[in-house]
Design a protein around this motif. Structure first.
Motif, mmCIF file in Angstrom:
data_model
loop_
_atom_site.group_PDB
_atom_site.id
_atom_site.type_symbol
_atom_site.label_atom_id
_atom_site.label_comp_id
_atom_site.label_asym_id
_atom_site.label_seq_id
_atom_site.Cartn_x
_atom_site.Cartn_y
_atom_site.Cartn_z
ATOM 1 N N LEU A 1 0.822 -1.215 0.000
ATOM 2 C CA LEU A 1 0.000 0.000 0.000
ATOM 3 C C LEU A 1 0.851 1.258 0.000
ATOM 4 C CD1 LEU A 1 -2.872 -0.733 2.569
ATOM 5 C CD2 LEU A 1 -3.000 -0.721 0.076
ATOM 6 N N LEU A 2 2.089 1.142 0.481
ATOM 7 C CA LEU A 2 2.936 2.317 0.656
ATOM 8 C C LEU A 2 3.854 2.562 -0.536
ATOM 9 C CD1 LEU A 2 3.992 1.715 4.371
ATOM 10 C CD2 LEU A 2 2.220 3.259 3.537
ATOM 11 N N GLU A 3 4.009 1.560 -1.402
ATOM 12 C CA GLU A 3 4.969 1.679 -2.495
ATOM 13 C C GLU A 3 4.359 2.350 -3.720
ATOM 14 O OE1 GLU A 3 6.315 -2.270 -3.145
ATOM 15 O OE2 GLU A 3 7.597 -2.301 -1.367
ATOM 16 N N GLY A 4 5.210 2.990 -4.492
ATOM 17 C CA GLY A 4 4.813 3.530 -5.782
ATOM 18 C C GLY A 4 4.245 4.925 -5.750
ATOM 19 N N GLU A 5 4.019 5.474 -4.566
ATOM 20 C CA GLU A 5 3.481 6.821 -4.447
ATOM 21 C C GLU A 5 4.160 7.513 -3.272
ATOM 22 O OE1 GLU A 5 -0.793 7.433 -4.766
ATOM 23 O OE2 GLU A 5 -1.017 5.290 -5.130
ATOM 24 N N ASP A 6 4.042 8.831 -3.254
ATOM 25 C CA ASP A 6 4.498 9.601 -2.107
ATOM 26 C C ASP A 6 3.446 9.438 -1.016
ATOM 27 O OD1 ASP A 6 5.791 11.338 -0.431
ATOM 28 O OD2 ASP A 6 5.007 13.141 -1.392
ATOM 29 N N THR A 7 3.729 8.612 -0.014
ATOM 30 C CA THR A 7 2.722 8.273 0.989
ATOM 31 C C THR A 7 3.135 8.727 2.379
ATOM 32 O OG1 THR A 7 3.697 6.076 1.289
ATOM 33 C CG2 THR A 7 1.865 6.256 -0.259
ATOM 34 N N GLU A 8 2.133 8.997 3.172
ATOM 35 C CA GLU A 8 2.311 9.371 4.567
ATOM 36 C C GLU A 8 1.475 8.407 5.400
ATOM 37 O OE1 GLU A 8 1.286 13.289 7.357
ATOM 38 O OE2 GLU A 8 1.396 13.446 5.166
ATOM 39 N N LEU A 9 2.059 7.852 6.466
ATOM 40 C CA LEU A 9 1.379 6.811 7.234
ATOM 41 C C LEU A 9 1.082 7.257 8.657
ATOM 42 C CD1 LEU A 9 0.400 3.832 7.499
ATOM 43 C CD2 LEU A 9 2.757 3.246 8.172
ATOM 44 N N TRP A 10 -0.187 7.142 9.023
ATOM 45 C CA TRP A 10 -0.613 7.172 10.416
ATOM 46 C C TRP A 10 -0.772 5.718 10.846
ATOM 47 C CZ3 TRP A 10 -2.556 11.467 13.440
ATOM 48 C CH2 TRP A 10 -2.517 12.702 12.779
#
Length: 208
Positions: A166-175
């Motif tokens: 879910l976190l790969e391939g994009e600029d992501t921010e995780l809570w």
């Protein structure tokens, strides 16, 4: 392009105030058999609680005692009923508010839990949660539970492994939200780790 934000919630003790696996197994197998299965594994479970024993193995042995040979359709039906009841009365008010806040912000929401798919899928559907990453029951070619899990128990490092796609391939921010040692790796991965105490999730602040 705006940054994609994912909010990952543990389930037991985070969205709920209590364990849900044992009550679910009691609805399927009865309280007596569940008590006997837990008693048989008690020494291993106590040792696992110290962080040195095989917690995942103890869980599978309990599941095997209680679910092996049962028709999956019956277990899944019980799971849907149990999940619906959890949504009615088992999710804390603070958790509902935080889920609603993330949805209002346009964030992708995931439940990441060692609890079972047979009831978490119903919970997620009723709460509007897009992703369920969890422990999954194995089913044989006759449509019966084997008592094993399909893949690994979703706790500890396995939570991170499930989240990575879910976190790969994009600029992501995780809570990430968790309440136990099984959530530490997921919390360490997040830009916004939230440690939940006794099922209480504090409202987000302006700095959050």
């Amino acid at each position: 392009m705006s940054r994609r934000v994912i909010a990952a919630f543990d389930f037991d003790g985070t969205l709920t105030r209590r364990d849900t696996l044992v009550p679910f197994l009691s609805t399927v197998a009865g309280r007596g058999p569940v008590a006997a299965a837990l008693a048989a594994e008690a020494p291993r479970l106590v040792y696992a609680a110290t962080g040195r024993g095989d917690r995942d193995g103890a869980k599978v042995r309990v599941l095997r005692r209680l679910l092996a040979g049962r028709a999956y359709a019956e277990v899944a039906a019980a799971g849907r009923t149990f999940g619906a009841e959890l949504v009615r009365s088992g999710i804390s008010a603070e958790a509902r508010d935080r889920l609603a806040w993330h949805r209002c912000q346009g964030h992708d929401v995931a439940i990441v839990s060692a609890s079972l798919d047979v009831y978490l899928l119903e919970v997620a559907d009723r709460l509007g949660v897009a992703h369920v990453l969890c422990s999954t029951l194995e089913v044989d070619d006759r449509g019966r539970c084997t008592g094993l899990l399909r893949g690994r128990n979703c706790r500890g490092a396995e939570k991170v492994a499930r989240l990575r796609p879910l976190l790969e391939g994009e600029d992501t921010e995780l809570w990430a939200y968790g309440n136990s040692g099984g959530d530490e790796e997921m919390l360490a991965l997040a830009q916004h780790p939230v440690r939940v105490r006794r099922g209480v999730i504090r409202p987000p602040t302006a700095s959050s």
